[in-house]
Design a protein around this motif. Structure first.
Motif, short mmCIF file in Angstrom:
data_model
loop_
_atom_site.label_atom_id
_atom_site.label_comp_id
_atom_site.label_asym_id
_atom_site.label_seq_id
_atom_site.Cartn_x
_atom_site.Cartn_y
_atom_site.Cartn_z
N HIS A 174 34.38 34.55 46.73
CA HIS A 174 33.81 35.89 46.50
C HIS A 174 33.56 36.10 45.01
O HIS A 174 32.49 36.56 44.60
N LEU A 175 34.56 35.78 44.21
CA LEU A 175 34.44 35.97 42.76
C LEU A 175 33.30 35.15 42.17
O LEU A 175 32.59 35.62 41.29
N LEU A 176 33.15 33.94 42.64
CA LEU A 176 32.12 33.05 42.09
C LEU A 176 30.72 33.42 42.56
O LEU A 176 29.74 33.04 41.92
N ALA A 192 37.55 45.02 37.92
CA ALA A 192 36.50 45.15 38.95
C ALA A 192 35.23 44.48 38.46
O ALA A 192 34.88 44.58 37.28
N LEU A 193 34.57 43.79 39.35
CA LEU A 193 33.27 43.16 39.10
C LEU A 193 32.30 43.70 40.14
O LEU A 193 32.54 43.54 41.35
N LEU A 194 31.24 44.35 39.69
CA LEU A 194 30.32 45.01 40.61
C LEU A 194 28.90 44.48 40.44
O LEU A 194 28.45 44.24 39.32
N SER A 195 28.21 44.35 41.55
CA SER A 195 26.79 43.98 41.54
C SER A 195 25.96 45.25 41.59
O SER A 195 26.47 46.34 41.86
N ASP A 196 24.66 45.10 41.38
CA ASP A 196 23.75 46.24 41.54
C ASP A 196 23.81 46.76 42.97
O ASP A 196 23.75 47.97 43.21
N ALA A 212 47.25 35.12 41.66
CA ALA A 212 48.16 35.96 40.87
C ALA A 212 48.93 36.94 41.75
O ALA A 212 48.44 37.37 42.80
N ASN A 213 50.12 37.30 41.29
CA ASN A 213 50.87 38.33 41.98
C ASN A 213 50.14 39.65 41.77
O ASN A 213 49.85 40.03 40.65
N GLY A 214 49.80 40.33 42.85
CA GLY A 214 49.07 41.58 42.76
C GLY A 214 48.27 41.81 44.03
O GLY A 214 48.64 41.34 45.10
N VAL A 215 47.15 42.51 43.88
CA VAL A 215 46.27 42.78 45.02
C VAL A 215 44.84 42.45 44.63
O VAL A 215 44.47 42.53 43.46
N GLY A 216 44.05 42.03 45.60
CA GLY A 216 42.65 41.73 45.35
C GLY A 216 41.84 41.87 46.62
O GLY A 216 42.32 41.55 47.71
N TRP A 217 40.62 42.37 46.49
CA TRP A 217 39.75 42.54 47.65
C TRP A 217 38.30 42.33 47.24
O TRP A 217 37.97 42.35 46.06
N ALA A 218 37.48 42.13 48.24
CA ALA A 218 36.04 42.01 48.02
C ALA A 218 35.33 42.92 49.00
O ALA A 218 35.80 43.14 50.12
N ALA A 219 34.21 43.47 48.57
CA ALA A 219 33.33 44.25 49.46
C ALA A 219 32.16 43.34 49.82
O ALA A 219 31.52 42.78 48.93
N LEU A 220 31.92 43.19 51.10
CA LEU A 220 30.84 42.35 51.59
C LEU A 220 29.75 43.21 52.21
O LEU A 220 30.04 44.20 52.88
N ASP A 221 28.49 42.83 51.98
CA ASP A 221 27.39 43.55 52.62
C ASP A 221 27.28 43.09 54.08
O ASP A 221 28.07 42.26 54.54
N ALA A 264 29.27 38.84 48.98
CA ALA A 264 30.16 39.66 48.14
C ALA A 264 29.32 40.48 47.17
O ALA A 264 28.52 39.94 46.42
N ILE A 265 29.50 41.80 47.23
CA ILE A 265 28.77 42.69 46.32
C ILE A 265 29.70 43.32 45.28
O ILE A 265 29.24 43.88 44.29
N ALA A 266 31.01 43.20 45.51
CA ALA A 266 32.00 43.70 44.56
C ALA A 266 33.32 42.99 44.80
O ALA A 266 33.63 42.61 45.93
N CYS A 267 34.06 42.81 43.72
CA CYS A 267 35.41 42.25 43.79
C CYS A 267 36.27 43.09 42.85
O CYS A 267 35.81 43.51 41.79
N ALA A 268 37.51 43.32 43.25
CA ALA A 268 38.40 44.11 42.40
C ALA A 268 39.83 43.79 42.73
O ALA A 268 40.13 43.20 43.78
#
Length: 142
Positions: free
Chosen positions: A10-12, A70-74, A38-47, A52-56
């Motif tokens: 997703h990130l790539l 957060a990494l966001l697409s248009d 990494a220890n924590g939380v992570g998710w992706a938004a898929l269209d 993947a249109i966003a990752c955070a």
């Protein structure tokens, strides 16, 4: 839009909005795997097509401090209300007492979003990004 657990793929694959294009060079396969592991939380938004249109997420820095990102697409910007609701819930339910995030000093929408999420600007970090951009450090203490 579908929210799923974050993977390095997703990130790539997320096509970053222009305001975050400087970060493309930092999202290497190794960096993506480190964020996912990494220890924590992570998710992706898929269209609807599964792209993947966003990752955070939030990476734990120590048991009382997390670093939000957060990494966001248009494409994500057109569904920003939903993404904001998801991020708000994650921030509010995060177990860390202190959450931090950095925002490019020229990204006015990013600055407004950090403040809308309840973060407070703690100062300017000069030449913070790989290409020398200044960023603000934002924090939210619960």
């Amino acid at each position: 839009m579908k929210i799923v657990t974050l993977t390095s793929e997703h990130l790539l694959s997320v096509q970053l909005q222009q305001a975050q294009a400087y970060a493309i060079q930092t999202v290497t396969p190794e960096h993506a795997q480190a964020l996912v592991s990494a220890n924590g939380v992570g998710w992706a938004a898929l269209d609807d097509g599964g792209t993947a249109i966003a990752c955070a997420g939030i990476v734990e820095m120590h048991p009382q401090r997390g670093m939000a990102w957060a990494l966001l697409s248009d494409a994500a910007l057109s569904q920003f209300k939903t993404i904001h609701r998801v991020v708000s819930r994650v921030v509010e339910s995060a177990p860390w007492r202190r959450l931090e995030m950095t925002v490019d000093s020229r990204h006015t929408a990013g600055i407004a979003w950090a403040e809308r999420l309840g973060f407070t600007c703690e100062g300017l970090m000069a030449a913070y990004t790989p290409d020398g951009r200044d960023c603000f450090l934002y924090a939210k203490v619960k």
